[in-house]
Design a protein around this motif. Structure first.
Motif, PDB file in Angstrom:
ATOM      1  N   ARG A 189       0.417  -3.579  -1.263  1.00 58.75           N
ATOM      2  CA  ARG A 189      -0.703  -2.884  -1.765  1.00 58.75           C
ATOM      3  C   ARG A 189      -0.862  -2.831  -2.938  1.00 58.75           C
ATOM      4  N   ARG A 190      -2.248  -2.529  -3.678  1.00 59.75           N
ATOM      5  CA  ARG A 190      -2.746  -2.669  -5.085  1.00 59.75           C
ATOM      6  C   ARG A 190      -2.683  -1.285  -5.644  1.00 59.75           C
ATOM      7  N   ARG A 191      -1.951  -1.370  -6.846  1.00 57.57           N
ATOM      8  CA  ARG A 191      -1.694  -0.155  -7.576  1.00 57.57           C
ATOM      9  C   ARG A 191      -2.708  -0.117  -8.687  1.00 57.57           C
TER      10      ARG A 191
ATOM     11  N   THR B  99       5.846  -2.836  -0.482  1.00 60.60           N
ATOM     12  CA  THR B  99       6.518  -1.561  -0.380  1.00 60.60           C
ATOM     13  C   THR B  99       7.067  -1.468   1.104  1.00 60.60           C
TER      14      THR B  99
ATOM     15  N   THR C  29       0.527  -5.199  -8.284  1.00 61.46           N
ATOM     16  CA  THR C  29       0.763  -5.510  -6.725  1.00 61.46           C
ATOM     17  C   THR C  29       2.008  -5.322  -6.247  1.00 61.46           C
ATOM     18  N   LEU C  30       1.970  -4.330  -5.176  1.00 62.65           N
ATOM     19  CA  LEU C  30       3.542  -4.012  -4.935  1.00 62.65           C
ATOM     20  C   LEU C  30       4.067  -4.271  -3.431  1.00 62.65           C
TER      21      LEU C  30
END
Length: 273
Positions: free
Chosen positions: A205-207, A134, A131-132
């Protein structure tokens, strides 16, 4: 006529300026006539303006932009010399950067002529889901360093105030070229654990999990434009290994900017499949 005023022709002879230059400097507010006849528009210049005109001519002959001339010409003594020296230091820094870019173009041409790509230092690793937090922006190269710094600070502050924990290295992804003409966009991201509320342009956002090809650089190797070599090497290595580059390349920061030149500083990483 005032004996201390010079006709345009006399002024041009004394200053060795061209009529075109005189009109330009007048329009820029750098060399305004002392007197303009309200009926004929005929211009006259003060004898004291001759040295100012010569100074402007020398600064322009040295390549100084008009905007910089405007800031320098009214200074005196050591202040003027300091301003000229500061401008010239910037010119030399720009020349060094251009010279290094030309050297990079030569290295790039040499790599393209080789039958086999550079393989040393390129590896592939698995990248776990994360989870980022950004922030992304379109910008050109002159704003890049400032944006990365301010984005990192904003992300770290938001993580602190939210009670979330950083869970990995700072990543700067280039979703497009960043030059004087091309504006990216650029995304600065930090993986974290915990809960964070998006704020002030930040988003979560989810990577997904995946793989990436990468090479590690020292701080000296990561200086622009030397870092461009790493992008080329990773890209060609992926192509030769039949790996498809699936996303945007990123710079993964391993240390602060002030580490020694031979210390590991960042990785150039490219998502692949």
């Amino acid at each position: 006529m005032d004996e201390h005023l010079l006709r345009v022709g006399d002024f041009l002879r004394r200053t060795r300026l061209s009529p075109k230059a005189l009109r330009l400097y007048g329009a820029q507010g750098l060399l305004v006539p002392d007197r303009v006849d309200p009926r004929t528009g005929y211009r006259q210049y003060g004898a004291g303006q001759v040295e100012r005109a010569r100074l402007i001519g020398v600064l322009r002959a040295a390549g100084m932009p008009l905007a910089t001339v405007r800031a320098v010409v009214d200074l005196t003594g050591t202040d003027r010399l300091a301003a000229v020296d500061a401008w010239w230091a910037g010119v030399e820094a720009d020349l060094r950067r251009r010279r290094e870019l030309v050297a990079y173009l030569h290295r790039r041409a040499e790599r393209e002529d080789r039958a086999a790509p550079d393989r040393d230092g390129v590896t592939v690793r698995e990248v776990p889901a994360a989870t980022l937090l950004t922030v992304e922006r379109r910008l050109t190269v002159e704003a890049l360093d400032g944006f990365i710094t301010s984005a990192r600070e904003a992300i770290e502050e938001q993580l602190r105030t939210s009670g979330a924990a950083r869970a990995g290295a700072l990543r700067v992804a280039y979703h497009g070229m960043v030059t004087e003409d091309s504006d990216g966009p650029v995304e600065v991201a930090v993986p974290f654990t915990g809960a964070v509320d998006p704020a002030d342009g930040l988003r979560v956002r989810r990577r997904p999990p995946g793989r990436e090809a990468l090479t590690r650089l020292t701080r000296a190797e990561a200086e622009f434009p030397r870092i461009l070599d790493a992008y080329d090497v990773v890209a060609r290595w992926c192509d030769d290994a039949a790996l498809t580059r699936t996303g945007s390349p990123a710079e993964v920061y391993l240390s602060a900017r002030d580490v020694a030149p031979d210390e590991p500083h960042l990785e150039v990483a490219w998502p692949v499949r």
